[in-house]
Scaffold this active site. Structure first.
Site, PDB file in Angstrom:
ATOM      1  CE1 TYR A   1      -6.597  -7.908  -6.267  1.00 15.14           C
ATOM      2  CE2 TYR A   1      -6.603  -9.079  -4.167  1.00 15.14           C
ATOM      3  CZ  TYR A   1      -6.435  -7.911  -4.886  1.00 15.14           C
ATOM      4  OH  TYR A   1      -6.117  -6.741  -4.238  1.00 15.14           O
TER       5      TYR A   1
ATOM      6  NE  ARG B   1      -3.046  -3.957  -1.096  1.00 10.62           N
ATOM      7  CZ  ARG B   1      -2.616  -4.721  -0.108  1.00 10.62           C
ATOM      8  NH1 ARG B   1      -1.311  -4.908   0.064  1.00 10.62           N
ATOM      9  NH2 ARG B   1      -3.456  -5.295   0.726  1.00 10.62           N
TER      10      ARG B   1
ATOM     11  NE  ARG C   1      -3.641  -2.172   2.758  1.00 12.19           N
ATOM     12  CZ  ARG C   1      -3.397  -3.311   3.407  1.00 12.19           C
ATOM     13  NH1 ARG C   1      -2.216  -3.483   3.995  1.00 12.19           N
ATOM     14  NH2 ARG C   1      -4.313  -4.258   3.489  1.00 12.19           N
TER      15      ARG C   1
ATOM     16  CG  HIS D   1      -4.848   0.158  -3.806  1.00 12.61           C
ATOM     17  ND1 HIS D   1      -4.107   0.195  -2.651  1.00 12.61           N
ATOM     18  CD2 HIS D   1      -5.776  -0.832  -3.618  1.00 12.61           C
ATOM     19  CE1 HIS D   1      -4.562  -0.705  -1.794  1.00 12.61           C
ATOM     20  NE2 HIS D   1      -5.569  -1.341  -2.357  1.00 12.61           N
TER      21      HIS D   1
ATOM     22  CG  HIS E   1      -6.417  -9.061   1.977  1.00 12.62           C
ATOM     23  ND1 HIS E   1      -6.627  -9.531   0.701  1.00 12.62           N
ATOM     24  CD2 HIS E   1      -6.162  -7.724   1.851  1.00 12.62           C
ATOM     25  CE1 HIS E   1      -6.508  -8.534  -0.164  1.00 12.62           C
ATOM     26  NE2 HIS E   1      -6.231  -7.433   0.511  1.00 12.62           N
TER      27      HIS E   1
ATOM     28  CE  LYS F   1      -8.174  -0.959   5.178  1.00 12.57           C
ATOM     29  NZ  LYS F   1      -8.875  -1.093   3.877  1.00 12.57           N
TER      30      LYS F   1
END
Length: 368
Positions: free
Chosen positions: A350, A318, A225, A315, A341, A250
């Site tokens: 994805y 990524r 990120r 992003h 995640h 995050k």
């Protein structure tokens, strides 16, 4: 002594206070402690919603640190303001400052602290500075119906405002606002944007500047990120083990990701030229992190040089990293770990954009 200039005006139909000073990391750190401080690259200054108490707040904050020139700061009377929302009352400004301090102490992310503070201010202004102890659930429902929905704000904005208000009342007012009439719509499930490997290569090789090329390459090579890249320190690169440590990503989660020999060689070449001292990528001054705005410009220039017409963001690199991993056969569980995640459902998106998966589907048109 360092000098700070404070002025006031109506800009874009809003009454604001403008704070300008030469680049100084200590002053920047101080001004960021104020909940409503927003850096504006167009004005090249820090902006605040105008209030009667903001000047006194600035004088208190910078006392002994800098000399403040406020000859250009004039009072803005109510008649000058647009007929939208009133300015925030001084007592509520102080209330938001306390709420901000509580969030910072509780270790909320900096972006969350800033967003919640701004949203709470908006809510108070909509209610014409109604005392918090008099605010009821009906006021939040009214705000939702006659401000958020009427202006057709996004689902994300709606959730952010409601979450900010509920957090403030549950933790600072010790009571709950439980709006019945507000339905939380599901956030639209938008597919991630993915670039081809050829497009990624063109973007990453567009810059001749080693630093710029290395920053963009590292984002794609490790699926970082933007904030994760900018917060990297020199010691986070473990070249012997071929690993990169990402601190407080995050959700305040740390993680380790593999870093290839190719990227390590690129980082070594970059280090010999730039010789950063603390952050892996530093700004114009040593020991200060590279800015988000500057990184955005690096990408924008690369897109122009590579003649890529798509509205690519950082992003996207990524997303492309994750999708290309999936297409090369990497297990989805490993991709989840690499991206940081919390839920596998986030990573599973994805599979919907993986070329490898979709190309296996045969169209019935081919059998006609």
């Amino acid at each position: 002594m360092r000098k700070i200039f404070v002025t006031s005006c109506i800009w874009k139909k809003k009454a604001i206070a403008i704070v300008r000073f030469d680049y100084d990391q200590e002053l920047i750190s101080l001004i960021k402690t104020l909940p409503m401080a927003t850096w504006n690259s167009q004005q090249r200054a820090w902006l605040f919603p105008y209030s009667e108490g903001i000047l006194q707040e600035l004088l208190r904050l910078f006392k002994g640190k800098a000399w403040i020139d406020y000859t250009g700061y004039t009072s803005i009377i109510a008649e000058q303001l647009p007929a939208n929302l009133p300015e925030l009352a001084p007592d509520l400004y102080q209330e938001i400052r306390k709420f901000t301090a509580w969030m910072q102490h509780t270790r909320y992310a900096e972006s969350t602290v800033k967003t919640y503070s701004q949203n709470l201010s908006l809510f108070f202004r909509f209610l014409h500075n109604k005392p918090p102890e008099q605010i009821q659930t009906e006021d939040l429902e009214n705000f939702h119906q006659n401000y958020i929905l009427r202006r057709k704000y996004s689902v994300s904005f709606q959730s952010q405002v409601i979450n900010a208000v509920k957090l403030y009342f549950s933790n600072k007012q010790k009571r709950k606002l439980e709006p019945i009439e507000i339905e939380r719509p599901k956030k639209p499930k938008q597919l991630p944007h993915v670039l081809s490997k050829e497009e990624v290569k063109d973007i990453l090789q567009a810059h001749k500047n080693v630093k710029h090329r290395t920053m963009l390459s590292l984002i794609y090579a490790c699926g970082l990120r933007r904030s994760e890249l900018l917060n990297l320190k020199l010691e986070d690169v473990d070249s012997k083990r071929g690993m990169l440590r990402i601190n407080k990503g995050k959700g305040a989660k740390d993680r380790m990701v593999p870093i290839s020999d190719k990227i390590i060689e690129m980082l070594r070449a970059y280090y010999l030229i730039e010789k950063p001292e603390s952050y892996l990528f530093e700004g114009s001054k040593k020991n200060t992190a590279y800015s988000e705005a500057s990184l955005q410009k690096v990408l924008k220039t690369a897109l122009s040089k590579a003649r890529v017409k798509k509205p690519v963001t950082l992003h996207w690199l990524r997303h492309s990293y994750a999708t290309h991993l999936l297409e090369s056969g990497t297990d989805l569980r490993f991709i989840q770990e690499l991206l940081g995640h919390s839920s596998s459902k986030t990573t599973e998106i994805y599979t919907h954009v993986s070329q490898k998966s979709l190309q296996k589907v045969k169209s019935p048109f081919d059998d006609l």
